[in-house]
Write a protein that holds these residues in place. Structure first.
Motif, mmCIF file in Angstrom:
data_model
loop_
_atom_site.group_PDB
_atom_site.id
_atom_site.type_symbol
_atom_site.label_atom_id
_atom_site.label_comp_id
_atom_site.label_asym_id
_atom_site.label_seq_id
_atom_site.Cartn_x
_atom_site.Cartn_y
_atom_site.Cartn_z
ATOM 1 N N LEU A 1 -53.029 87.628 -42.822
ATOM 2 C CA LEU A 1 -53.662 86.421 -41.922
ATOM 3 C C LEU A 1 -54.235 85.466 -42.936
ATOM 4 O O LEU A 1 -54.279 84.245 -43.019
ATOM 5 C CB LEU A 1 -54.394 86.806 -40.766
ATOM 6 C CG LEU A 1 -54.848 85.613 -39.784
ATOM 7 C CD1 LEU A 1 -53.447 84.753 -39.539
ATOM 8 C CD2 LEU A 1 -55.624 86.368 -38.727
ATOM 9 N N TYR A 2 -55.566 86.157 -43.620
ATOM 10 C CA TYR A 2 -56.254 85.665 -44.607
ATOM 11 C C TYR A 2 -55.467 84.857 -45.650
ATOM 12 O O TYR A 2 -55.841 83.535 -45.801
ATOM 13 C CB TYR A 2 -57.333 86.415 -45.098
ATOM 14 C CG TYR A 2 -58.403 85.637 -46.135
ATOM 15 C CD1 TYR A 2 -59.357 84.970 -45.731
ATOM 16 C CD2 TYR A 2 -58.117 85.946 -47.275
ATOM 17 C CE1 TYR A 2 -60.391 84.573 -46.684
ATOM 18 C CE2 TYR A 2 -58.825 85.358 -48.445
ATOM 19 C CZ TYR A 2 -60.085 84.325 -47.806
ATOM 20 O OH TYR A 2 -60.864 83.993 -48.831
ATOM 21 N N GLN A 3 -54.584 85.452 -46.182
ATOM 22 C CA GLN A 3 -53.684 85.008 -47.385
ATOM 23 C C GLN A 3 -52.846 83.615 -46.852
ATOM 24 O O GLN A 3 -52.929 82.452 -47.364
ATOM 25 C CB GLN A 3 -52.885 85.851 -47.951
ATOM 26 C CG GLN A 3 -53.643 86.776 -48.801
ATOM 27 C CD GLN A 3 -52.677 87.968 -49.439
ATOM 28 O OE1 GLN A 3 -51.715 87.886 -49.378
ATOM 29 N NE2 GLN A 3 -53.093 88.789 -50.040
ATOM 30 N N VAL A 4 -52.423 83.989 -45.599
ATOM 31 C CA VAL A 4 -51.660 82.706 -45.167
ATOM 32 C C VAL A 4 -52.326 81.554 -44.736
ATOM 33 O O VAL A 4 -52.088 80.382 -44.815
ATOM 34 C CB VAL A 4 -50.960 83.464 -43.729
ATOM 35 C CG1 VAL A 4 -50.167 82.020 -42.827
ATOM 36 C CG2 VAL A 4 -49.769 84.320 -44.052
ATOM 37 N N VAL A 5 -53.744 81.671 -44.090
ATOM 38 C CA VAL A 5 -54.591 80.616 -43.907
ATOM 39 C C VAL A 5 -55.316 80.071 -45.041
ATOM 40 O O VAL A 5 -55.190 78.719 -44.937
ATOM 41 C CB VAL A 5 -55.548 81.008 -42.837
ATOM 42 C CG1 VAL A 5 -56.795 80.180 -42.765
ATOM 43 C CG2 VAL A 5 -55.235 81.628 -41.607
ATOM 44 N N THR A 6 -55.557 80.737 -45.761
ATOM 45 C CA THR A 6 -56.295 80.357 -47.087
ATOM 46 C C THR A 6 -55.251 79.549 -48.204
ATOM 47 O O THR A 6 -55.825 79.140 -48.876
ATOM 48 C CB THR A 6 -57.201 81.204 -47.948
ATOM 49 O OG1 THR A 6 -56.508 82.333 -48.265
ATOM 50 C CG2 THR A 6 -58.331 81.625 -46.833
ATOM 51 N N LYS A 7 -53.896 80.110 -48.251
ATOM 52 C CA LYS A 7 -53.070 79.890 -49.210
ATOM 53 C C LYS A 7 -51.708 79.467 -48.561
ATOM 54 O O LYS A 7 -50.801 80.006 -48.631
ATOM 55 C CB LYS A 7 -52.746 80.570 -50.145
ATOM 56 C CG LYS A 7 -54.014 81.096 -51.069
ATOM 57 C CD LYS A 7 -53.911 82.264 -51.848
ATOM 58 C CE LYS A 7 -55.094 82.763 -52.550
ATOM 59 N NZ LYS A 7 -54.842 83.905 -53.456
ATOM 60 N N PRO A 8 -51.793 78.397 -47.547
ATOM 61 C CA PRO A 8 -50.548 78.042 -46.748
ATOM 62 C C PRO A 8 -49.526 77.659 -47.445
ATOM 63 O O PRO A 8 -48.209 78.050 -47.258
ATOM 64 C CB PRO A 8 -50.892 77.048 -45.511
ATOM 65 C CG PRO A 8 -52.118 76.377 -46.225
ATOM 66 C CD PRO A 8 -52.684 77.515 -47.368
ATOM 67 N N THR A 9 -49.473 77.091 -48.499
ATOM 68 C CA THR A 9 -48.273 76.573 -49.383
ATOM 69 C C THR A 9 -47.704 77.666 -50.347
ATOM 70 O O THR A 9 -46.589 77.265 -50.993
ATOM 71 C CB THR A 9 -48.748 75.301 -50.241
ATOM 72 O OG1 THR A 9 -49.831 75.714 -51.154
ATOM 73 C CG2 THR A 9 -49.117 74.289 -49.261
ATOM 74 N N THR A 10 -48.426 78.688 -50.538
ATOM 75 C CA THR A 10 -47.910 79.734 -51.467
ATOM 76 C C THR A 10 -47.243 80.815 -50.610
ATOM 77 O O THR A 10 -47.779 81.435 -49.809
ATOM 78 C CB THR A 10 -49.237 80.513 -52.029
ATOM 79 O OG1 THR A 10 -50.018 79.664 -52.686
ATOM 80 C CG2 THR A 10 -48.769 81.696 -53.043
#
Length: 143
Positions: free
Chosen positions: A92-101
């Motif tokens: 979830l953290y990765q999706v929220v902090t890097k939504p375009t990656t």
């Protein structure tokens, strides 16, 4: 000294006089419907409400996600495991902090059906691959 509450310990209290009617009606309906199983159904609601208050969750630092229908007991137990919660939190953290990656999932793993031959829930290769790439970096061992 006050006795400490522990899991499995009985907690009893009186509803305050200003308890909203919809709460009284809900509790009455559940008690009539569930009988002796009433407390085991109400306890998670109570614990969730107290947890929100105890953690001071007014700033929405936590969210609750309803588990999908049809999970086996083993799958539910796996989801409740602290390591699984950490994995989901990291995702979830990765999706929220890097939504375009885009997340680096092997497309073959997403299309191949997962065979469940054993009754015990096991992680599939996609989850293991994600965990290994995210959490297990053995290239920098301090040996």
């Amino acid at each position: 000294m006050t006795e400490r509450f522990e899991p499995g310990k009985t907690v009893s209290f009186r509803l305050p006089p200003d308890t909203p009617l919809h709460v009284v009606d809900y509790l009455t309906q559940k008690k009539n419907e569930l009988g002796r199983k009433f407390s085991s159904e109400i306890a998670p609601i109570f614990v969730e409400a107290v947890s929100q208050k105890a953690l001071g969750n007014a700033d929405n630092a936590q969210i609750s996600i309803t588990l999908p229908e049809g999970l086996t007991a083993d799958q539910k137990e796996w989801v409740k495991h602290p390591n699984t919660k950490a994995l989901i939190s990291q995702l979830l953290y990765q999706v929220v902090t890097k939504p375009t990656t885009p997340l680096d999932f092997d497309q073959q793993l997403l299309t191949d059906p997962v065979e469940e031959k054993e009754p015990v829930f096991k992680t599939n290769a996609m989850i293991q691959s994600f965990a290994q790439k995210t959490f297990l970096n053995f290239d920098e061992d301090d040996d």
